[in-house]
Design an enzyme around this catalytic site. Structure first.
Site, PDB file in Angstrom:
ATOM      1  N   ARG A  62      53.943  56.004  39.258  1.00 20.34           N
ATOM      2  CA  ARG A  62      52.781  55.220  38.744  1.00 20.34           C
ATOM      3  C   ARG A  62      51.869  56.258  37.971  1.00 20.34           C
ATOM      4  O   ARG A  62      51.127  55.538  37.103  1.00 20.34           O
ATOM      5  CB  ARG A  62      51.841  54.974  40.272  1.00 20.34           C
ATOM      6  CG  ARG A  62      52.766  53.773  40.876  1.00 20.34           C
ATOM      7  CD  ARG A  62      52.124  53.352  42.152  1.00 20.34           C
ATOM      8  NE  ARG A  62      52.991  52.429  43.116  1.00 20.34           N
ATOM      9  CZ  ARG A  62      52.415  51.882  44.026  1.00 20.34           C
ATOM     10  NH1 ARG A  62      51.412  52.120  44.672  1.00 20.34           N
ATOM     11  NH2 ARG A  62      53.482  50.734  44.340  1.00 20.34           N
ATOM     12  N   ASP A 104      38.375  43.057  45.490  1.00 25.67           N
ATOM     13  CA  ASP A 104      39.741  43.922  45.501  1.00 25.67           C
ATOM     14  C   ASP A 104      39.118  45.241  44.831  1.00 25.67           C
ATOM     15  O   ASP A 104      38.151  44.967  43.813  1.00 25.67           O
ATOM     16  CB  ASP A 104      40.802  43.495  44.800  1.00 25.67           C
ATOM     17  CG  ASP A 104      42.292  44.202  44.995  1.00 25.67           C
ATOM     18  OD1 ASP A 104      42.985  43.759  46.250  1.00 25.67           O
ATOM     19  OD2 ASP A 104      42.243  45.253  44.685  1.00 25.67           O
TER      20      ASP A 104
HETATM   21  C1  LIG Z   1      49.139  44.970  49.717  1.00 21.90           C
HETATM   22  S1  LIG Z   1      47.901  44.445  48.879  1.00 21.90           S
HETATM   23  C2  LIG Z   1      47.620  43.050  50.400  1.00 21.90           C
HETATM   24  C3  LIG Z   1      47.014  41.732  49.485  1.00 21.90           C
HETATM   25  C4  LIG Z   1      46.813  40.542  50.355  1.00 21.90           C
HETATM   26  N1  LIG Z   1      45.874  40.993  51.465  1.00 21.90           N
HETATM   27  C5  LIG Z   1      48.051  40.286  51.440  1.00 21.90           C
HETATM   28  O1  LIG Z   1      48.091  40.445  52.678  1.00 21.90           O
HETATM   29  O2  LIG Z   1      49.096  39.683  50.646  1.00 21.90           O
HETATM   30  C6  LIG Z   1      46.514  45.630  49.198  1.00 21.90           C
HETATM   31  C7  LIG Z   1      45.179  45.267  48.379  1.00 21.90           C
HETATM   32  O3  LIG Z   1      44.390  46.197  48.798  1.00 21.90           O
HETATM   33  C8  LIG Z   1      43.708  46.680  47.843  1.00 21.90           C
HETATM   34  N2  LIG Z   1      42.865  47.966  47.976  1.00 21.90           N
HETATM   35  C9  LIG Z   1      43.556  49.192  48.384  1.00 21.90           C
HETATM   36  N3  LIG Z   1      42.452  49.970  48.589  1.00 21.90           N
HETATM   37  C10 LIG Z   1      41.304  49.260  48.532  1.00 21.90           C
HETATM   38  C11 LIG Z   1      39.806  49.479  48.753  1.00 21.90           C
HETATM   39  N4  LIG Z   1      39.494  50.742  49.122  1.00 21.90           N
HETATM   40  N5  LIG Z   1      38.905  48.576  48.561  1.00 21.90           N
HETATM   41  C12 LIG Z   1      39.395  47.399  48.283  1.00 21.90           C
HETATM   42  N6  LIG Z   1      40.593  47.094  48.069  1.00 21.90           N
HETATM   43  C13 LIG Z   1      41.390  48.004  48.449  1.00 21.90           C
HETATM   44  C14 LIG Z   1      44.649  46.740  46.731  1.00 21.90           C
HETATM   45  O4  LIG Z   1      44.228  46.978  45.353  1.00 21.90           O
HETATM   46  C15 LIG Z   1      45.623  45.707  46.829  1.00 21.90           C
HETATM   47  O5  LIG Z   1      45.531  44.598  46.073  1.00 21.90           O
END
Ligand SMILES: C[S@@+](CC[C@H](N)C(=O)[O-])C[C@H]1O[C@@H](n2cnc3c(N)ncnc32)[C@H](O)[C@@H]1O
Length: 290
Positions: free
Chosen positions: A51, A161
């Protein structure tokens, strides 16, 4: 015809050194934890290297070591959001962990719509780790199914997000057609797809797109919203946080949730500890007590 030495040299791709030393890995892990609450574990080293390599390439640098050195300079402030975009895991899908959407559609929304329409009230849903949009559009799809064409309820979904790149994709609402082909036949029509000019792609209907406001929000920073929310989705992001971060976010969710409101976590997630104001009422579904 033989190539001259100089043209051969020009044709060489720029090959960056992607070695990630222990110190640089520790530096990146600390920075990402401080900025986003995400814990990068040691066994994720290969993934992290890959990454970071994307950012090394984008900036035209020669190595991951050079990138880490750059991040330590004051000029790097603007690079931090790009670093966070690069290290987040955005895996998601439409109607993922399907029973949450069935619960919302059958057990929550009909009652809520009936109650709120009687007094021309509001319904607010927050999807707090929305990724590329599949989750909030699935929420919008079941909500539209329940709401129909009624206009006596002020209905809105806030989808947030931390990752600004993924939010742009979410707002565009354009997905490859095979993502939709895999969907169970009873939910696919709910997304009301529009034809899209891109080959093998389809777009979520404007009607559903208009139900959602997409915004960048970092869960570990201050939140500008005052609530209350009737429903909060926070699925598959707690897995990246430590217990302390989860507990603090959870307390703030409870403050923003209306009494009788619902919190949905991911299937592999649980509360960091039992919360006196949350009652488990189904698989990773919690109800806010009065
Ligand atoms: C694995 S995805 C989950 C997406 C969806 N909620 C699902 O369950 O299919 C995790 C998401 O959390 C976001 N994320 C990670 N850290 C975060 C933070 N501190 N604040 C907000 N979003 C965050 C990432 O950018 C990513 O898009």
């Amino acid at each position: 015809m033989a190539m001259s030495r100089s043209s051969t040299a020009l044709a060489q791709p720029h090959l960056a050194d992607v070695t990630l030393t222990r110190d640089d890995m520790a530096f990146i892990a600390k920075l990402v934890y401080e900025q986003a609450g995400i814990v990068i574990r040691e066994h994720k080293e290969a993934m992290t290297r890959g990454r970071l390599a994307r950012r090394v390439k984008a900036l035209g640098l020669n190595s991951v070591a050079e990138y880490c050195a750059f991040l330590k300079t004051p000029q790097a402030a603007g690079e931090i959001p790009e670093l966070i975009n690069a290290v987040t895991t955005n895996h998601t899908s439409f109607f993922r962990e399907r029973h949450h959407f069935d619960h919302l559609r059958k057990d929550v929304l009909p009652r809520l719509v009936q109650e709120r329409s009687a007094r021309r009230g509001r319904i607010r849903i927050w999807c707090s780790a929305a990724s590329s949009g599949e989750e909030p559009y699935s929420i919008a799809a079941v909500s539209r199914d329940v709401l129909g064409s009624r206009s006596d309820v002020d209905f809105k979904i806030l989808a947030t997000d931390i990752d600004t790149d993924i939010l742009m994709k979410a707002e565009a609402a354009i997905y490859s057609a095979d993502q939709f082909d895999r969907l169970p036949p009873d939910v696919k029509p709910l997304l009301k797809l529009e034809a899209h000019s891109g080959r093998g792609e389809a777009r979520i209907s404007e009607d559903l797109r208009r139900m959602i406001a997409f915004k960048r929000l970092n869960l570990i920073e201050r939140w500008p919203m005052s609530g209350p929310f009737d429903i909060i989705f926070c699925r598959n992001v707690f897995i990246y946080f430590d217990t302390q971060t989860k507990a603090s976010i959870l307390d703030r969710f409870v403050t923003l949730l209306a009494p009788g409101g619902f919190l949905y976590l991911g299937h592999s997630e649980s509360l960091p500890q039992p919360h006196p104001q949350l009652r488990l009422i189904g698989r990773t579904i919690y109800e806010r007590l009065p």
